[in-house]
Design an enzyme around this catalytic site. Structure first.
Site, short mmCIF file in Angstrom:
data_model
loop_
_atom_site.label_atom_id
_atom_site.label_comp_id
_atom_site.label_asym_id
_atom_site.label_seq_id
_atom_site.Cartn_x
_atom_site.Cartn_y
_atom_site.Cartn_z
N LYS A 155 49.46 27.14 72.89
CA LYS A 155 49.77 25.82 72.33
C LYS A 155 51.28 25.61 72.24
O LYS A 155 51.80 24.56 72.64
CB LYS A 155 49.14 25.67 70.94
CG LYS A 155 49.30 24.28 70.35
CD LYS A 155 48.66 24.18 68.98
CE LYS A 155 49.55 24.81 67.92
NZ LYS A 155 49.06 24.58 66.55
N ASP A 181 45.97 20.96 69.23
CA ASP A 181 45.98 21.50 67.87
C ASP A 181 44.75 20.96 67.13
O ASP A 181 43.85 20.37 67.74
CB ASP A 181 47.29 21.11 67.15
CG ASP A 181 47.38 19.62 66.87
OD1 ASP A 181 46.54 18.84 67.38
OD2 ASP A 181 48.29 19.22 66.12
#
Length: 210
Positions: free
Chosen positions: A120, A138
């Site tokens: 991420k 997320d």
């Protein structure tokens, strides 16, 4: 959800916010990398407050390395998991100095090799610092993608893969910012604000609120 509906959603989000970016404050790829690394399980607001004090003093790998773990802790002690994060920040700075001439690499594998940097974080840096069409999933993006029906998946990786597949190229650089902001301020976790949502009529969520 069909292709036409997805496109209409993206066009509305783009019209509302033509040039979206992260809410983390940064002036260089290195500052962004450190801010994103610190933002795990913490708010962007808390990271910005801490970095507003640290970056004027140290905003390069060498300068942050010179602070040492305890020096970094002093700046980030208001951020969750600050002990572990301080160690990761220092280790990351050392690796940037030793392996990348003090520069943030524009390379996924090299970024993910840095301590505390996962997929991420690498996606955010590649997208926001270097303009890659990556999508960093997320909790907000995962929720919005599944709740609206835009891109369903039972893991963040599957949601990312679906988004990369169904989002047209012209929207890919900006889509993760739009979805994060939508999840943060409108399609919130406990009670989505459907009444003020610009894509409410296109959303396939069954339990809409007033």
């Amino acid at each position: 959800m069909n292709k036409q509906k997805r496109r209409e959603i993206l066009e509305r989000l783009r019209n509302e916010n033509p040039h979206p970016t992260t809410e983390l404050n940064f002036t260089s790829p290195f500052e962004l990398l450190i801010a994103v690394l610190l933002s795990a399980q913490a708010t962007d607001v808390s990271v910005n407050k801490a970095m507003a004090k640290m970056f004027p003093v140290a905003n390069t790998p060498q300068a942050v390395w010179n602070l040492g773990v305890d020096g970094v802790k002093d700046y980030i002690k208001t951020i969750g998991l600050f002990n572990t994060k301080a160690v990761n920040v220092i280790k990351t700075c050392r690796m940037l100095l030793d392996l990348h001439d003090g520069e943030v690499p524009e390379n996924r594998a090299a970024l993910e090799a840095l301590p505390g940097v996962g997929r991420k974080t690498a996606n955010v840096v590649l997208n926001t610092a270097f303009g890659w069409p990556t999508i960093a999933v997320d909790t907000h993006i995962d929720r919005v993608s599944n709740r609206t029906g835009f891109a369903k998946g039972d893991t963040v990786v599957k949601v990312e893969e679906k988004l990369l597949k169904v989002v047209p190229a012209e929207f890919k650089v900006d889509v993760h910012h739009w979805l994060i902001l939508h999840g943060r301020y409108t399609c919130v976790a406990r009670k989505p604000r459907c009444g003020s949502c610009i894509i409410e009529d296109l959303c396939e969520f069954k339990d809409k609120t007033e």
